[in-house]
Structures are given as structure tokens and as C-alpha cells.
Design an enzyme around this catalytic site. Structure first.
Site, PDB file in Angstrom:
ATOM      1  N   GLU A  11      40.515  37.754  31.201  1.00 53.96           N
ATOM      2  CA  GLU A  11      41.761  38.470  31.782  1.00 53.96           C
ATOM      3  C   GLU A  11      42.826  38.139  31.111  1.00 53.96           C
ATOM      4  O   GLU A  11      43.229  37.117  30.679  1.00 53.96           O
ATOM      5  CB  GLU A  11      41.889  38.252  33.322  1.00 53.96           C
ATOM      6  CG  GLU A  11      42.982  39.159  33.865  1.00 53.96           C
ATOM      7  CD  GLU A  11      42.937  39.194  35.735  1.00 53.96           C
ATOM      8  OE1 GLU A  11      42.219  38.461  36.228  1.00 53.96           O
ATOM      9  OE2 GLU A  11      43.652  40.006  35.962  1.00 53.96           O
ATOM     10  N   CYS A  30      42.408  41.414  38.335  1.00 58.14           N
ATOM     11  CA  CYS A  30      43.163  42.184  39.169  1.00 58.14           C
ATOM     12  C   CYS A  30      43.939  43.279  38.019  1.00 58.14           C
ATOM     13  O   CYS A  30      44.427  44.382  38.344  1.00 58.14           O
ATOM     14  CB  CYS A  30      44.451  41.531  39.967  1.00 58.14           C
ATOM     15  SG  CYS A  30      43.500  40.774  41.196  1.00 58.14           S
ATOM     16  N   ASN A  78      37.428  46.219  40.708  1.00 54.27           N
ATOM     17  CA  ASN A  78      37.257  44.766  40.314  1.00 54.27           C
ATOM     18  C   ASN A  78      36.885  43.822  41.814  1.00 54.27           C
ATOM     19  O   ASN A  78      35.865  43.743  41.981  1.00 54.27           O
ATOM     20  CB  ASN A  78      38.645  44.249  40.030  1.00 54.27           C
ATOM     21  CG  ASN A  78      38.700  42.709  39.838  1.00 54.27           C
ATOM     22  OD1 ASN A  78      37.875  42.149  39.603  1.00 54.27           O
ATOM     23  ND2 ASN A  78      40.051  42.368  40.102  1.00 54.27           N
ATOM     24  N   GLU A  79      38.211  43.765  42.475  1.00 51.06           N
ATOM     25  CA  GLU A  79      37.912  42.967  43.708  1.00 51.06           C
ATOM     26  C   GLU A  79      38.219  43.915  44.727  1.00 51.06           C
ATOM     27  O   GLU A  79      38.685  43.765  45.694  1.00 51.06           O
ATOM     28  CB  GLU A  79      38.853  41.972  43.735  1.00 51.06           C
ATOM     29  CG  GLU A  79      38.368  40.431  44.237  1.00 51.06           C
ATOM     30  CD  GLU A  79      39.160  39.517  44.156  1.00 51.06           C
ATOM     31  OE1 GLU A  79      40.560  39.602  44.268  1.00 51.06           O
ATOM     32  OE2 GLU A  79      38.988  38.302  43.837  1.00 51.06           O
TER      33      GLU A  79
HETATM   34  O1  AHR Z   1      41.134  35.146  38.265  1.00 52.10           O
HETATM   35  C1  AHR Z   1      42.460  35.599  38.925  1.00 52.10           C
HETATM   36  C2  AHR Z   1      42.195  36.675  40.012  1.00 52.10           C
HETATM   37  O2  AHR Z   1      41.433  36.230  41.019  1.00 52.10           O
HETATM   38  C3  AHR Z   1      41.531  37.768  39.242  1.00 52.10           C
HETATM   39  O3  AHR Z   1      42.377  38.766  38.741  1.00 52.10           O
HETATM   40  C4  AHR Z   1      41.083  38.595  40.643  1.00 52.10           C
HETATM   41  O4  AHR Z   1      40.109  39.395  40.384  1.00 52.10           O
HETATM   42  C5  AHR Z   1      41.052  37.387  41.720  1.00 52.10           C
HETATM   43  O5  AHR Z   1      41.657  37.460  42.940  1.00 52.10           O
END
Ligand code: AHR
Length: 659
Positions: free
Chosen positions: A48, A246, A377-378
Site C-alpha cells: 500500500e 484503505c 478493502n476493509e
Molecule cells: O495496513 C494499514 C491499514 O490497516 C490498511 O490500509 C487498512 O486496510 C487497515 O485498516
């Protein structure tokens, strides 16, 4: 019974008990008792653009704000010189005609010598310069009449020139032209600057002022930082998850990651703010942007280069729920779904297909063989399920073989998790992405997490995990041995359950020592150096020793997942013809065990023991980069048994050739 008889009986009883205790403590590996297959992509990496992972990190561009598009157009730049008058150096904006890259610099030059007129770029936390290395300067320019020469140079903090070249732009019309020149640095400097001074009378427009080191990965022009890529290549990861994280979601929908805006000529890739720019008040990064010089084409190329499967994660119509939680209405989701469909065509399509053609024109006519993709993603909640259903329907009907990865939210337990995990399993989701940023103790306590998961149900992707030495997002979190050994112990559970857990990746991957927002991270870098944390070496040991089949390893007929603070798993590698045993001693005392290896395979008399061992607080640093790292020694096998002396707080990896 007299005293002598009593003593004899006591000794005999003790010996018998001791033998029984030792027998109970023998570890038994059965090489022909296969319990699961290990997926070739099992151990991967999570990339990321956080902590200056891409811009200022693996993307080797050395100029910050090269196209003047940051919210302050001259962020990272200073203008100076004895002849600079008001209005001589202007930022122009042609948004109506060039919405992707609207700004450029207009210079009215009257310079005659160094010191008269120049612009200086501070780089990303300075510019790392290596003695003897070539640097490639390039620029987009236009000038109606030839006359202004550009002097490009690297300078140290005192202004001393470390290397320079002159670029004499040819006369042009009103068209933008690209020109480049290279020079060699005569000194190594950790934090240099880039200076461009103007000689001659005339007007010149400048954009995309760029400087790359000559030692990029595979020597690609405008490429990636080779030392950072090498750290990944050395792990032989099974997959690369990109671009996050994120960052996929964006703080709001307008700053979500849109892959189509990250391909094609770099000057046309529209820059946006990096969502980690303002995320943490304690780590503000106002100059953190995404130029997308590392875009989707480059991600695919990187994956291919290092033999990893590409695993793109796409926005599902939801912005980060920790931030704005903006949603795309269901009846307006089509463009998002179309992006996902088009991405598969971009990666795999025939060169005559619209997106396959784009890939071919960028230099890769052969398909990238994309096999999987993450939707969201999350993300969590019923809103996620509604959007996921639309994505799944469209993607599965056109590309039934692409495996889809679904989110189970932010946490591995609790209502949020259950509200997704239960329906996703009912829907027979291909793969469910689980995230855990938890304490080292949590990792130790959860080594059996997957023992009870349905072997025939959805598979798991442990898509983001890392032990947190203090607490999640705490800026004092350390990449210490306590965290790494807890992860190693937990990973025996992932490996033992490879029939359920198909993929796993530590997160985040990279951090710039001066420009990070989130800690812990697997690999730390500065302008010139890179080091792997203890966590990196744990990941690497697993990845390089993943084997092909999980085999039974028991103590006292039980899986080894915390009894006497021991954790263990075993695999065989059919191709390399080895049995590989991983044992973690998470206690403060040394533990000795006999490991007996049974089965049809004949074992070699000599094997290898690789051990990592240290104090729980031990860390690696730039100065002592391999303080906590694996050490190899020989190992003798007698009567199909090895004697393991597992040091306190140690990770032992045994490899024995067999046939
Ligand atoms: O790894 C850091 C962050 O942690 C990522 O962007 C997210 O997916 C998670 O909350």
C-alpha cells in the site's frame, strides 16, 4: 521394605516416569500423513502507498511535486537567484484543456551564470545520492525561441555540486517536448537537493521535472527502487496484494483508487492526495500525494518480475468507513463494476480487445494471467453485502474462473465480523479476507484459530496482520522480536490449516524512517538504505520454506499449539524432496525435544537447522540490520530422529532431504 529397597523402587519409578514423560514429549512427524495442500501463492506481500511506500519509496522518482500539482503548487520547491524579479517564475494552470495535469512553470529567464536564477527541489526527505551512479534528468518543456539552457545539478546542504549536466532545449513550436540528459554523482550524500538553474535570455515553460537514479529495478526508465524490490524478490512471495489497504477506499469517494487513472503516459496520470496525508494528527504528512508513477501496469509488471500472482483490490462503491463512509447508490454502481470487468480485460484480454490493446500498447502484449481480485478493502455492514452481490453477479457471469476475495471487515471477531462472515460463508464466497492487528499474546492464543473452520467452505485470506507491541496505530509500536515470534507461532496455525487458509500477508509492507504514518511495518527504508525487520525474516522463512503438502506433526497425539509454549507445523516439499519442520519456543527457557520423523521416505543423515533467537525487545536498525535474523547450522539425523535444542524465544526451522 528396608531403606535400600525403598530407594531402589523410588529410582526405578522416577526413571519410568521420566522415560514416559520424555516419550510424551517426543514430537512425531508423519511425512506420509498429508493433511492439506499448500497453495503455491500461500505467503505473499501486501503493498500500500502508506508510509511513503510508493511516492518517495519504491517508485524511484527523486523529485517531489514534479508537475506542480500539490495543493500548494510550489510545495517542495524554492525559487532563488540574484536576477529573479517578481513575475519571472510563475505557475500557470490550463485546467480547461489539460484536466489531468493542469499546472506548469513559466520562466522568464535573464540568467547568465549560476546563482542568477534557479529552482531547487528538496526531494522526498532529501535526495539520496550515490557516488559513481548515473542520474537521469528529464523535463517536458516548450519555448517559442531557443535560448534558455537548463543546468541540472545535485547539490549538498552547503550548495556544493555533486554532479551536473546541461540541457540545451532545441527551438520548438508551441508543442510540449521531452528531453533528457544524464550525469554521474561524485559523492555519496544522504540528503542532497536538486537544483535547476537557467542560463540565457528567453521564456520557457516546464513540466514533469524529473530525476531518476540509474540503478532502477531491471534498469527500467522511470522505474522502481531496486534495493526495495530486491527485498521482495528475495522472499519469493506467492502474490502481491495492491494497492492496499484503505487507499483503495479513499478518505472520500473522490479520492478512492481508480486504476484507469494510473495507466498510460505518466504525465497524463492525474495526481491525487494520499489519504494518509491527514489521517493521523500525530503524524501529519501534508506533502504526501499519489502521482501514480507506480500504477496498475507497473504493479502487474512487478508481480510478474518476481514470480508473484497479482492480487488487485478494487473499490466497491464505499469510501473508508472510518472517515466519510460515503456510499455510491446501488443504481449508480455500474461504473465501479465496469472498472472491475475492464481490469480483467486489461490484465488478460486479447490484444484486439479494447483494454488488452491498452496493455499491449504500454509494452506487454502477453496477458498478465490475473487469477483473483478483491472487492472492497476493509468494508463492512449490510451496505457492503448489497454492493458485493452486484459485483459478484457481474464478474462471475463474465469471468467465472476469477476468484473473488470478499471483506470480513476490520476485526477477526465480534458483531461486525459475524455479520459478514456468516452470510459470506452461506453465499459460498470464494475467499474471505480477515484482518488482525492485535497484541503478541493474541497471536499466541489464536494459533488454533482455523483448526475448527469448515474444510469444505469458503477459503481464508489472512490479508493484513501484524502483532502490535503496544496497541493498534500506536506510534510507539516496535518491530521487535516479541511481535515477530508471536507471528511465527501463529503462522504455524495458518500453515497447519493450509486447507482453509489459502493466502496470508503481513501489513503494512514498507515504511520510510522519516515519513511513516503507521508502525509496525515489515521493511524500513531511508534515502539510501533498506533493512528487514525480524518480522520480515519470519515471513521470508515461511515463504521460502512453504513446501507443497502439510503433514502431521503431533506431540502426545495433539497438535502443538501452545503446550509448554511450543508451536509447530510441518510440510514436505515434493519438488525439492525435503521435509520442513517449524518449531517456535515462545518461553523464556530452553526446551529440548526429540523429533521423530516417520513415513515411507528415507531421510538423509544430515539436514539444516535455521534458527532465529533473541531477546523479546530486540529489533533491527539501519546500523545493525541483521541483528535479529536467521542463522544456519548443520543437523544430524539418527534413527529418523533429530534432537532439537530450542533456545528461549526461538524459531527453529529444520530441513531434511528425503527420497
Ligand atoms: O495496513 C494499514 C491499514 O490497516 C490498511 O490500509 C487498512 O486496510 C487497515 O485498516
Amino acid at each position: 521394605m528396608n531403606f535400600r529397597q525403598l530407594a531402589l523402587t523410588a529410582i526405578t519409578t522416577f526413571s519410568v516416569l521420566n522415560v514416559m514423560a520424555q516419550k510424551n514429549k517426543t514430537i512425531v512427524v508423519q511425512t506420509d500423513k498429508i493433511t492439506a495442500q499448500v497453495q503455491p501463492e500461500m505467503w505473499g506481500v501486501f503493498f500500500e502507498d502508506i508510509n511513503m511506500g510508493a511516492d518517495g519509496g519504491i517508485y524511484a522518482e527523486l523529485i517531489k511535486n514534479r508537475s506542480f500539482e500539490f495543493y500548494k503548487p510550489l510545495m517542495g520547491w524554492t525559487t532563488q537567484g540574484l536576477r529573479v524579479k517578481e513575475g519571472d517564475i510563475l505557475v500557470l494552470n490550463r485546467k480547461e484543456t489539460h484536466s489531468n495535469n493542469p499546472r506548469y512553470l513559466h520562466v522568464n529567464s535573464t540568467g547568465a551564470k549560476r546563482g542568477d536564477m534557479s529552482i531547487t527541489n528538496e526531494g522526498f526527505k532529501g535526495i539520496g545520492v550515490k557516488k559513481g551512479l548515473r542520474y537521469d534528468f528529464s523535463v517536458l518543456y516548450r519555448q517559442a525561441t531557443a535560448g534558455v539552457k537548463l543546468h541540472a545539478e545535485l547539490i549538498d546542504s552547503t550548495g556544493k555540486v555533486l554532479g551536473s549536466a546541461v540541457l540545451n532545449p532545441e527551438r520548438t513550436t508551441q508543442q510540449w517536448e521531452s528531453q533528457s540528459v544524464s550525469f554521474t554523482a561524485n559523492e555519496t550524500v544522504q540528503k542532497a537537493k536538486f537544483n535547476l538553474w537557467f542560463e540565457g535570455e528567453g521564456q520557457i515553460d516546464l513540466d514533469m521535472i524529473s530525476l531518476f537514479p540509474g540503478d532502477t529495478w531491471k534498469n527500467r526508465k522511470g522505474g522502481l527502487r531496486a534495493d526495495m524490490v530486491q527485498m521482495l524478490a528475495d522472499m519469493k512471495p506467492g502474490f502481491i496484494r495492491f494497492p492496499g489497504g484503505c487507499i483503495v477506499e479513499g478518505h472520500e469517494l473522490s479520492t478512492r483508487y481508480q486504476w484507469k487513472k494510473t495507466i498510460g503516459p505518466v504525465e497524463s496520470r492525474e495526481l491525487i492526495v494520499n489519504r494518509w496525508n491527514t489521517e493521523f494528527a500525530h503524524r501529519p504528512s501534508p506533502d504526501y500525494y499519489q502521482t501514480f508513477g507506480l500504477g496498475f501496469y507497473e504493479y502487474f509488471q512487478l508481480s510478474e518480475d518476481i514470480g508473484a500472482e497479482a492480487l488487485p483490490i478494487l473499490n466497491c462503491g464505499m469510501a473508508c468507513q472510518f472517515n466519510t463512509a460515503e456510499l455510491v447508490p446501488l443504481d449508480e454502481l455500474d461504473p465501479y463494476i465496469q472498472d472491475a470487468l475492464d481490469l480483467i480485460e486489461f490484465a488478460n484480454g486479447d490484444i484486439n480487445s479494447p483494454w488488452g490493446k491498452v496493455r499491449a500498447e504500454m509494452g506487454h502484449p502477453a496477458p498478465f494471467n490475473l487469477k483473483m481480485m478483491g472487492i472492497g478493502n476493509e468494508n463492512w455492514g449490510p451496505q457492503y453485502l448489497e454492493r458485493l452481490a452486484l459485483f459478484t453477479k457481474a464478474l462471475k457471469s463474465k469471468y467465472p474462473d476469477i476468484r473473488l476475495i470478499n471483506s470480513s471487515g476490520t476485526d477477526p471477531v465480534g458483531e461486525r465480523f459475524d455479520l459478514l462472515n456468516t452470510p459470506l460463508r452461506k453465499m459460498k464466497a470464494d475467499i474471505i479476507d480477515e484482518h488482525y492487528y492485535r497484541s503478541p499474546q493474541w497471536f499466541l492464543d489464536n494459533a488454533k484459530r482455523y483448526d475448527g473452520y469448515d474444510r469444505n467452505g469458503s477459503k481464508v485470506f489472512a490479508g493484513e496482520y501484524a502483532a502490535q507491541s503496544i496497541s493498534t496505530t500506536n506510534p510507539k509500536n516496535q518491530n521487535n522480536w516479541q511481535c515477530a515470534i508471536a507471528e511465527a507461532a501463529f503462522m504455524t496455525g495458518l500453515e497447519r490449516n493450509a486447507g482453509v487458509v489459502h493466502m496470508a500477508s503481513y501489513a503494512p509492507l514498507f515504511a520510510n524512517a522519516e515519513g511513516w504514518q503507521w508502525t509496525p511495518d515489515m521493511i524500513w527504508v531511508d534515502n539510501l538504505h533498506v533493512y528487514g525487520t525480524p518480522n520480515y525474516y519470519v515471513q521470508k522463512l515461511y515463504s521460502l520454506n512453504k513446501g507443497t503438502d502439510v503433514v502431521s506433526i503431533l506431540s502426545n497425539n495433539k497438535v502443538i499449539a501452545g503446550q509448554d509454549s511450543l508451536y509447530a507445523s510441518a510440510v514436505i516439499d515434493r519438488k525439492k524432496k525435503e521435509v520442513i519442520i517449524k518449531v517456535i519456543n515462545a518461553s523464556a527457557t530452553a526446551i529440548n525435544r526429540n523429533i521423530t520423523i516417520k513415513g515411507k521416505y528415507k531421510l538423509a543423515a544430515e539436514g539444516t537447522l535455521t534458527q532465529m533467537q533473541n531477546d523479546l525487545k530486540a529489533v533491527n536498525t539501519f546500523k545493525d540490520a541483521i541483528h535479529v535474523s536467521p542463522k544456519d547450522e548443520g543437523l544430524t539425523i539418527k534413527n529418523n530422529t533429530v534432537v532439537l535444542n530450542a533456545a528461549p524465544y526461538s524459531f527453529s526451522l529444520i530441513r531434511i532431504p528425503m527420497n
